[in-house]
Design an enzyme around this catalytic site. Structure first.
Site, PDB file in Angstrom:
ATOM      1  N   HIS A 151     -32.069  16.314  -9.725  1.00 43.83           N
ATOM      2  CA  HIS A 151     -30.797  16.687 -10.368  1.00 43.83           C
ATOM      3  C   HIS A 151     -31.082  16.997 -11.831  1.00 43.83           C
ATOM      4  O   HIS A 151     -31.762  16.226 -12.504  1.00 43.83           O
ATOM      5  CB  HIS A 151     -29.822  15.514 -10.252  1.00 43.83           C
ATOM      6  CG  HIS A 151     -28.435  15.830 -10.716  1.00 43.83           C
ATOM      7  ND1 HIS A 151     -28.101  15.935 -12.043  1.00 43.83           N
ATOM      8  CD2 HIS A 151     -27.307  16.079 -10.016  1.00 43.83           C
ATOM      9  CE1 HIS A 151     -26.803  16.224 -12.130  1.00 43.83           C
ATOM     10  NE2 HIS A 151     -26.300  16.313 -10.913  1.00 43.83           N
ATOM     11  N   CYS A 155     -27.284  21.696  -9.851  1.00 42.58           N
ATOM     12  CA  CYS A 155     -25.981  21.240 -10.323  1.00 42.58           C
ATOM     13  C   CYS A 155     -25.507  22.257 -11.345  1.00 42.58           C
ATOM     14  O   CYS A 155     -25.921  22.238 -12.512  1.00 42.58           O
ATOM     15  CB  CYS A 155     -26.074  19.850 -10.940  1.00 42.58           C
ATOM     16  SG  CYS A 155     -24.455  19.308 -11.549  1.00 42.58           S
ATOM     17  N   HIS A 198     -24.569  21.218  -6.328  1.00 37.60           N
ATOM     18  CA  HIS A 198     -23.381  20.530  -6.841  1.00 37.60           C
ATOM     19  C   HIS A 198     -22.518  21.606  -7.468  1.00 37.60           C
ATOM     20  O   HIS A 198     -22.926  22.246  -8.431  1.00 37.60           O
ATOM     21  CB  HIS A 198     -23.765  19.517  -7.915  1.00 37.60           C
ATOM     22  CG  HIS A 198     -24.355  18.259  -7.381  1.00 37.60           C
ATOM     23  ND1 HIS A 198     -24.694  17.197  -8.189  1.00 37.60           N
ATOM     24  CD2 HIS A 198     -24.640  17.882  -6.117  1.00 37.60           C
ATOM     25  CE1 HIS A 198     -25.178  16.215  -7.430  1.00 37.60           C
ATOM     26  NE2 HIS A 198     -25.164  16.609  -6.177  1.00 37.60           N
ATOM     27  N   ASP A 246     -18.468  19.057  -6.724  1.00 38.83           N
ATOM     28  CA  ASP A 246     -18.835  17.985  -7.647  1.00 38.83           C
ATOM     29  C   ASP A 246     -17.564  17.475  -8.304  1.00 38.83           C
ATOM     30  O   ASP A 246     -16.476  17.710  -7.789  1.00 38.83           O
ATOM     31  CB  ASP A 246     -19.866  18.539  -8.629  1.00 38.83           C
ATOM     32  CG  ASP A 246     -20.715  17.468  -9.269  1.00 38.83           C
ATOM     33  OD1 ASP A 246     -20.541  16.291  -8.945  1.00 38.83           O
ATOM     34  OD2 ASP A 246     -21.563  17.815 -10.111  1.00 38.83           O
ATOM     35  N   HIS A 247     -17.704  16.815  -9.414  1.00 40.03           N
ATOM     36  CA  HIS A 247     -16.560  16.189 -10.083  1.00 40.03           C
ATOM     37  C   HIS A 247     -15.271  16.984  -9.952  1.00 40.03           C
ATOM     38  O   HIS A 247     -15.256  18.196 -10.162  1.00 40.03           O
ATOM     39  CB  HIS A 247     -16.829  16.051 -11.586  1.00 40.03           C
ATOM     40  CG  HIS A 247     -18.111  15.369 -11.897  1.00 40.03           C
ATOM     41  ND1 HIS A 247     -18.685  15.394 -13.128  1.00 40.03           N
ATOM     42  CD2 HIS A 247     -18.945  14.636 -11.109  1.00 40.03           C
ATOM     43  CE1 HIS A 247     -19.807  14.713 -13.116  1.00 40.03           C
ATOM     44  NE2 HIS A 247     -19.999  14.249 -11.896  1.00 40.03           N
ATOM     45  N   TYR A 265     -14.485  11.388  -9.350  1.00 45.27           N
ATOM     46  CA  TYR A 265     -14.661  11.253  -7.897  1.00 45.27           C
ATOM     47  C   TYR A 265     -13.393  10.841  -7.156  1.00 45.27           C
ATOM     48  O   TYR A 265     -13.445  10.091  -6.187  1.00 45.27           O
ATOM     49  CB  TYR A 265     -15.835  10.309  -7.595  1.00 45.27           C
ATOM     50  CG  TYR A 265     -17.153  10.988  -7.885  1.00 45.27           C
ATOM     51  CD1 TYR A 265     -17.716  11.859  -6.946  1.00 45.27           C
ATOM     52  CD2 TYR A 265     -17.804  10.826  -9.093  1.00 45.27           C
ATOM     53  CE1 TYR A 265     -18.899  12.517  -7.213  1.00 45.27           C
ATOM     54  CE2 TYR A 265     -18.994  11.492  -9.375  1.00 45.27           C
ATOM     55  CZ  TYR A 265     -19.525  12.334  -8.426  1.00 45.27           C
ATOM     56  OH  TYR A 265     -20.696  13.005  -8.682  1.00 45.27           O
TER      57      TYR A 265
HETATM   58  C1  DNO Z   1     -22.744  12.819 -11.329  1.00 47.83           C
HETATM   59  C2  DNO Z   1     -23.856  13.030 -10.415  1.00 47.83           C
HETATM   60  C3  DNO Z   1     -25.114  12.381 -10.921  1.00 47.83           C
HETATM   61  C4  DNO Z   1     -26.195  12.445  -9.860  1.00 47.83           C
HETATM   62  C5  DNO Z   1     -27.491  11.860 -10.310  1.00 47.83           C
HETATM   63  C6  DNO Z   1     -28.572  12.189  -9.333  1.00 47.83           C
HETATM   64  O1  DNO Z   1     -21.641  12.810 -10.917  1.00 47.83           O
HETATM   65  O2  DNO Z   1     -24.047  14.363 -10.169  1.00 47.83           O
HETATM   66  O3  DNO Z   1     -24.816  11.055 -11.222  1.00 47.83           O
HETATM   67  O4  DNO Z   1     -25.788  11.741  -8.746  1.00 47.83           O
HETATM   68  O5  DNO Z   1     -27.852  12.305 -11.561  1.00 47.83           O
HETATM   69  O6  DNO Z   1     -29.585  11.269  -9.494  1.00 47.83           O
END
Ligand code: DNO
Length: 342
Positions: free
Chosen positions: A195, A233, A260, A305-306, A319
Site C-alpha cells: 500500500h 490506492c 483502493h 476506500d474511505h 469506514y
Molecule cells: C486506510 C487503509 C490503510 C491500509 C494499510 C495497508 O484506510 O487503506 O490503513 O490498510 O496502509 O497496510
C-alpha cells in the site's frame, strides 16, 4: 474487476451481513486486527474470520494487512525471525484460500490525517489533512488514531531509531524484506500488494519509500515477481497533485493486485480532504483509472476506500457503511459501462 469491501470483524459496527446486501460485492477484505506485528497468526482465528464471511455468502480472498514489524523497516538483527513469522503467516493464508495480502512499509505511521470529521458543505464529514495543522510530533497510539496496529515499543525509541535513516536505507530494508518473503508468497499462491504511503510524502522528517511512480517502479523492479505487487490506492497517491494515478494504473496494471478506490480534493500545498467517489467531486478520476485497467484486460480486486459519514451514520472514521456502499455501486456501474463499450 472483482468488487471487495473491507470489514473490521465482529467488533465492526458494520455487520458482515449488511456487506452481503451491497450489489456486486463478492468478497470481503479482513485481517486479524488485534494481533501485534511480528506475532504469528493463529489458524483457528483465521478460519473463524473466513467462516463468518462465508456464512453470509461472500468469500475471503484478501487480507489487509499483515502488518510489518518496525524492526524490519529499521533493519534490526531481529528481522530474520520476523521474516520467518511473516512467511508462516503467508503460507497459512495461502492454505485457507487468501490470494492477496496487503501491507505497507511506512515507518511508524499508517495513514495520517489532521481531521477525522471535516464538515463538507452538504453536511457530510470526511477525513482531511492539512500539514500546516500537524503538530511537530504525534504519538498515533496516544491519540487513538484508528489505523494503527498495537504498539510495539515506546514511540520515542522508534523515533530516535528512524531519525538518521535516509530513503536509500529504508529502500534497502524493503528490498531485503521482499527478497525474504516473495519466494514463500509464490509458493503459497499469495500475491503481495504494498500500500502506498498516505500521505505520499515524508512526514516528521522520516523517510517514505512508496510515494510516487519512481518509488513503485523501483520496488517492483527490485524483485520482479508477480507475487511482488501493488495495492494501487488512488486516494493516497492522488493526494499529491504531481502523481498521475491514471498513468500509474496503465503502467503497473499487471502488478496491481488490489485497487483502493476513492477520491480526494486538493485544497493547497500538502492540504487535501476526501470526497465522494465520482470524479466531479474531487481531483482523482476513478472513471479514468478503471478505464485504464479495463482496457488492459485487468481482473483484480477493487474496494471502495474511505467514505464520508453521511445520513447521520456514526462509526469508524472512513469506514462507515453508507458512503462506501454508494462508492461500491458507483464502481460497479462504471465497470458495467466499460464492459458494454463496443
Ligand atoms: C486506510 C487503509 C490503510 C491500509 C494499510 C495497508 O484506510 O487503506 O490503513 O490498510 O496502509 O497496510
Amino acid at each position: 474487476m472483482q468488487l471487495a469491501f473491507r470489514w473490521y470483524g465482529e467488533t465492526d459496527p458494520v455487520p458482515v451481513r449488511h456487506i452481503a446486501q451491497i450489489p456486486g460485492v463478492r468478497t470481503v477484505v479482513a485481517s486479524l486486527y488485534d494481533v501485534p506485528p511480528g506475532v504469528a497468526w493463529d489458524r483457528e482465528q483465521v478460519l473463524a474470520v473466513k467462516a463468518a464471511i462465508e456464512e453470509v455468502g461472500l468469500t475471503f480472498d484478501i487480507v489487509e494487512s499483515v502488518p510489518v514489524h518496525e524492526d524490519i523497516k529499521l533493519g534490526r538483527d531481529t528481522r530474520d525471525d520476523l521474516f520467518a513469522t511473516y512467511c508462516r503467516d503467508l503460507t497459512l493464508l495461502g492454505e485457507v484460500g487468501v490470494s492477496v495480502v496487503a501491507y505497507n512499509f511506512i515507518p511508524l505511521y499508517d495513514w495520517l490525517r489532521t481531521d477525522l470529521a471535516l464538515e463538507l458543505p452538504d453536511g457530510s464529514t470526511a477525513l482531511a489533512y492539512d500539514e500546516s495543522e500537524l503538530p511537530p510530533e504525534i504519538d498515533p497510539w496516544a491519540e487513538g488514531w484508528p489505523a494503527y496496529p498495537p504498539r510495539v515499543e515506546p514511540i520515542d525509541d522508534l523515533r530516535r531509531a528512524y531519525r538518521d535513516m535516509d530513503k536509500a536505507t529504508l529502500r534497502e530494508h524493503l528490498v531485503t524484506f521482499l527478497e525474504a518473503i516473495v519466494p514463500t508468497a509464490e509458493a503459497a499462491g499469495v500475491r503481495l500488494a504494498i500500500h502506498p504511503d498516505d500521505p505520499p510524502w515524508s512526514v516528521f522528517g522520516i523517510p517514505r519509500v512508496a510515494t510516487d511512480r519512481d518509488d513503485l517502479s523501483f520496488l517492483l523492479d527490485a524483485v520482479p515477481s508477480p507475487a511482488n505487487g501493488l495495492t494501487l490506492c488512488v486516494g493516497s497517491l492522488g493526494a499529491s497533485p504531481t502523481n498521475d494515478v491514471v498513468a500509474m494504473a496503465a503502467e503497473f496494471h499487471d502488478r496491481t493486485h488490489f485497487v483502493h478506490a476513492r477520491n480526494v480534493a486538493h485544497v493547497g500545498p500538502r492540504h487535501f480532504h476526501e470526497v465522494a467517489h465520482p470524479p466531479e467531486y474531487g481531483d482523482v478520476d476513478l472513471v479514468a483509472v478503471l478505464g485504464a485497467l479495463h482496457e488492459r484486460g485487468w481482473s483484480g480486486f477493487v474496494r471502495p476506500d474511505h467514505g464520508r459519514m453521511i445520513w447521520g451514520e456514526q462509526g469508524k472514521p472512513g469506514y462507515g457503511l453508507y458512503d462506501r456502499a454508494l462508492g461500491a455501486s458507483f464502481l460497479n456501474g462504471v465497470w458495467h459501462g466499460l464492459d458494454a463499450r463496443p
